[in-house]
Motif scaffolding. Sequence first.
Motif, PDB file in Angstrom:
ATOM      1  N   LEU A   1      18.943 -19.595 -25.109  1.00 48.75           N
ATOM      2  CA  LEU A   1      18.408 -18.437 -25.823  1.00 48.75           C
ATOM      3  C   LEU A   1      16.886 -18.388 -25.746  1.00 48.75           C
ATOM      4  CD1 LEU A   1      20.637 -18.275 -29.030  1.00 48.75           C
ATOM      5  CD2 LEU A   1      20.483 -16.558 -27.219  1.00 48.75           C
ATOM      6  N   VAL A   2      16.246 -19.546 -25.939  1.00 46.08           N
ATOM      7  CA  VAL A   2      14.783 -19.572 -25.904  1.00 46.08           C
ATOM      8  C   VAL A   2      14.265 -19.176 -24.532  1.00 46.08           C
ATOM      9  CG1 VAL A   2      12.743 -21.033 -26.136  1.00 46.08           C
ATOM     10  CG2 VAL A   2      14.627 -21.294 -27.739  1.00 46.08           C
ATOM     11  N   LEU A   3      14.844 -19.748 -23.479  1.00 42.15           N
ATOM     12  CA  LEU A   3      14.421 -19.394 -22.125  1.00 42.15           C
ATOM     13  C   LEU A   3      14.660 -17.909 -21.856  1.00 42.15           C
ATOM     14  CD1 LEU A   3      15.750 -22.481 -20.141  1.00 42.15           C
ATOM     15  CD2 LEU A   3      13.376 -21.951 -20.701  1.00 42.15           C
ATOM     16  N   SER A   4      15.777 -17.395 -22.343  1.00 41.82           N
ATOM     17  CA  SER A   4      16.061 -15.972 -22.166  1.00 41.82           C
ATOM     18  C   SER A   4      15.034 -15.110 -22.893  1.00 41.82           C
ATOM     19  CB  SER A   4      17.473 -15.653 -22.665  1.00 41.82           C
ATOM     20  OG  SER A   4      18.444 -16.370 -21.943  1.00 41.82           O
ATOM     21  N   LEU A   5      14.639 -15.535 -24.094  1.00 39.15           N
ATOM     22  CA  LEU A   5      13.658 -14.771 -24.860  1.00 39.15           C
ATOM     23  C   LEU A   5      12.326 -14.701 -24.119  1.00 39.15           C
ATOM     24  CD1 LEU A   5      14.350 -16.128 -28.467  1.00 39.15           C
ATOM     25  CD2 LEU A   5      14.927 -13.863 -27.569  1.00 39.15           C
ATOM     26  N   VAL A   6      11.898 -15.828 -23.567  1.00 42.90           N
ATOM     27  CA  VAL A   6      10.632 -15.836 -22.820  1.00 42.90           C
ATOM     28  C   VAL A   6      10.723 -14.912 -21.614  1.00 42.90           C
ATOM     29  CG1 VAL A   6       9.017 -17.257 -21.517  1.00 42.90           C
ATOM     30  CG2 VAL A   6      10.056 -18.152 -23.600  1.00 42.90           C
ATOM     31  N   LEU A   7      11.830 -14.983 -20.880  1.00 47.01           N
ATOM     32  CA  LEU A   7      12.002 -14.114 -19.716  1.00 47.01           C
ATOM     33  C   LEU A   7      12.016 -12.645 -20.121  1.00 47.01           C
ATOM     34  CD1 LEU A   7      14.674 -16.067 -17.636  1.00 47.01           C
ATOM     35  CD2 LEU A   7      12.252 -15.742 -17.080  1.00 47.01           C
ATOM     36  N   VAL A   8      12.658 -12.324 -21.228  1.00 46.73           N
ATOM     37  CA  VAL A   8      12.703 -10.938 -21.680  1.00 46.73           C
ATOM     38  C   VAL A   8      11.313 -10.445 -22.029  1.00 46.73           C
ATOM     39  CG1 VAL A   8      13.503  -9.421 -23.525  1.00 46.73           C
ATOM     40  CG2 VAL A   8      15.100 -10.994 -22.438  1.00 46.73           C
ATOM     41  N   VAL A   9      10.525 -11.280 -22.738  1.00 44.72           N
ATOM     42  CA  VAL A   9       9.152 -10.892 -23.081  1.00 44.72           C
ATOM     43  C   VAL A   9       8.359 -10.588 -21.821  1.00 44.72           C
ATOM     44  CG1 VAL A   9       6.973 -11.719 -24.045  1.00 44.72           C
ATOM     45  CG2 VAL A   9       9.099 -12.112 -25.287  1.00 44.72           C
ATOM     46  N   LEU A  10       8.453 -11.475 -20.821  1.00 48.60           N
ATOM     47  CA  LEU A  10       7.700 -11.267 -19.584  1.00 48.60           C
ATOM     48  C   LEU A  10       8.200 -10.043 -18.821  1.00 48.60           C
ATOM     49  CD1 LEU A  10       7.373 -14.958 -18.331  1.00 48.60           C
ATOM     50  CD2 LEU A  10       5.589 -13.533 -19.344  1.00 48.60           C
ATOM     51  N   LEU A  11       9.514  -9.866 -18.747  1.00 47.47           N
ATOM     52  CA  LEU A  11      10.056  -8.737 -17.995  1.00 47.47           C
ATOM     53  C   LEU A  11       9.719  -7.400 -18.650  1.00 47.47           C
ATOM     54  CD1 LEU A  11      13.565 -10.146 -16.975  1.00 47.47           C
ATOM     55  CD2 LEU A  11      11.583  -9.733 -15.485  1.00 47.47           C
ATOM     56  N   VAL A  12       9.778  -7.354 -19.977  1.00 45.27           N
ATOM     57  CA  VAL A  12       9.430  -6.114 -20.671  1.00 45.27           C
ATOM     58  C   VAL A  12       7.949  -5.802 -20.477  1.00 45.27           C
ATOM     59  CG1 VAL A  12       9.192  -5.045 -22.938  1.00 45.27           C
ATOM     60  CG2 VAL A  12      11.300  -6.224 -22.346  1.00 45.27           C
ATOM     61  N   ALA A  13       7.111  -6.830 -20.583  1.00 42.02           N
ATOM     62  CA  ALA A  13       5.682  -6.613 -20.360  1.00 42.02           C
ATOM     63  C   ALA A  13       5.421  -6.161 -18.931  1.00 42.02           C
ATOM     64  CB  ALA A  13       4.900  -7.891 -20.666  1.00 42.02           C
ATOM     65  N   LEU A  14       6.168  -6.717 -17.975  1.00 47.89           N
ATOM     66  CA  LEU A  14       6.024  -6.309 -16.581  1.00 47.89           C
ATOM     67  C   LEU A  14       6.450  -4.860 -16.397  1.00 47.89           C
ATOM     68  CD1 LEU A  14       5.420  -7.099 -13.637  1.00 47.89           C
ATOM     69  CD2 LEU A  14       7.787  -7.875 -13.455  1.00 47.89           C
ATOM     70  N   ALA A  15       7.560  -4.482 -17.012  1.00 50.45           N
ATOM     71  CA  ALA A  15       8.047  -3.105 -16.892  1.00 50.45           C
ATOM     72  C   ALA A  15       7.087  -2.118 -17.537  1.00 50.45           C
ATOM     73  CB  ALA A  15       9.429  -2.983 -17.535  1.00 50.45           C
ATOM     74  N   ASP A  16       6.415  -2.530 -18.595  1.00 50.97           N
ATOM     75  CA  ASP A  16       5.463  -1.655 -19.279  1.00 50.97           C
ATOM     76  C   ASP A  16       4.095  -1.642 -18.608  1.00 50.97           C
ATOM     77  OD1 ASP A  16       7.286  -0.869 -21.098  1.00 50.97           O
ATOM     78  OD2 ASP A  16       6.579  -2.127 -22.736  1.00 50.97           O
ATOM     79  N   GLY A  17       3.940  -2.427 -17.563  1.00 54.67           N
ATOM     80  CA  GLY A  17       2.644  -2.494 -16.894  1.00 54.67           C
ATOM     81  C   GLY A  17       1.649  -3.358 -17.621  1.00 54.67           C
ATOM     82  N   GLY A  18       2.120  -4.180 -18.554  1.00 57.56           N
ATOM     83  CA  GLY A  18       1.208  -5.002 -19.331  1.00 57.56           C
ATOM     84  C   GLY A  18       0.971  -6.373 -18.760  1.00 57.56           C
ATOM     85  N   ILE A  19       1.636  -6.708 -17.661  1.00 55.60           N
ATOM     86  CA  ILE A  19       1.445  -8.013 -17.039  1.00 55.60           C
ATOM     87  C   ILE A  19       1.632  -7.848 -15.539  1.00 55.60           C
ATOM     88  CG2 ILE A  19       3.865  -8.703 -17.260  1.00 55.60           C
ATOM     89  CD1 ILE A  19       2.908 -11.522 -17.865  1.00 55.60           C
ATOM     90  N   GLY A  20       0.918  -8.618 -14.789  1.00 55.81           N
ATOM     91  CA  GLY A  20       1.014  -8.535 -13.343  1.00 55.81           C
ATOM     92  C   GLY A  20       0.868  -9.913 -12.737  1.00 55.81           C
ATOM     93  N   VAL A  21       0.609  -9.941 -11.448  1.00 48.87           N
ATOM     94  CA  VAL A  21       0.503 -11.212 -10.727  1.00 48.87           C
ATOM     95  C   VAL A  21      -0.618 -12.063 -11.302  1.00 48.87           C
ATOM     96  CG1 VAL A  21       0.050 -12.258  -8.491  1.00 48.87           C
ATOM     97  CG2 VAL A  21       1.473 -10.204  -8.643  1.00 48.87           C
TER      98      VAL A  21
END
Length: 288
Positions: A54-74
């Motif tokens: 669950l914890v690993l999934s939560l971290v991945l979700v945070v990063l993926l959502v931020a990536l989809a919103d354009g809030g994180i990049g390479v």
Amino acid sequence: MSRGPDAAPAVPLRPRTLVVLAAATAVGLVIFGWPLVMTEGFIQVDHVPIALGLVLSLVLVVLLVALADGGIGVKAVALLGLLSAVGVVLRPLAGGTAGIETVFLPLVLGGRVLGPGFGFALGSTTLFASALLTGGVGPWLPYQMLAASWVAMGAGLLPRGVRGRWEVAMLAGYAVIASVGYGLAMNFSFWPFQLGLGTELSFVPGAAAGENIQRFLVYAVTTSLVWEIGRAITTVVGIVVIGPLVLATLRRGASQVGFAPAPAAVVRHADGEHADTPDTRSGGRSEP
């Protein structure tokens, strides 16, 4: 007039990212607190693999959502890896002796400069990578990851406009609270399973939550207070001694890779007037 150098965090709190962080925190509280709602029988640690997943999934979700919103990049991912590596190197230096946790320095300072979303990911990735490299994988790992994520995220939620000695004082005060909170959270994660049944400090399945919390607080004060004090002192000293330099370095680096507005450069026009323009060498921007 340009904004401060960390006015835009590396992972901005856009609505979807904020919702995901709130949901991750709620799930984390359930992972820590579920023994309080047990009604009968003694509880085991069979849930640990599920909690880690669950914890690993939560971290991945945070990063993926931020990536989809354009809030994180390479660049943000690269900086996340760099700061996580710094934490991995620092953590074994103390090994938790007398509660000393050198890894709190990059977590608090990185979360402060780069924002709560970045901080949440930084806490979990740092503890996970450290556990893999030092053989520290165990039933405690998902709890360590969550608690560290909250420490770094909390630093990112502190007031953004404070600077200078007041910022150092604010971070030092936060470090004390975060150090004690981290210790309490980690103690609570294994306390229900450690003492067994029948002692005055044991967890009592089915008892009222207030009664178990009271038992736990007595247990924490009598068994681990010195560790919390050691962790708090070490983190405060580190923030006071090297905090200003690390904060300035992180802000400069964030500005150069385009995470935050850089100070405006003054350009002289042919008519003799001055104008604030973005420093394009650092990827920043200015605002009137």
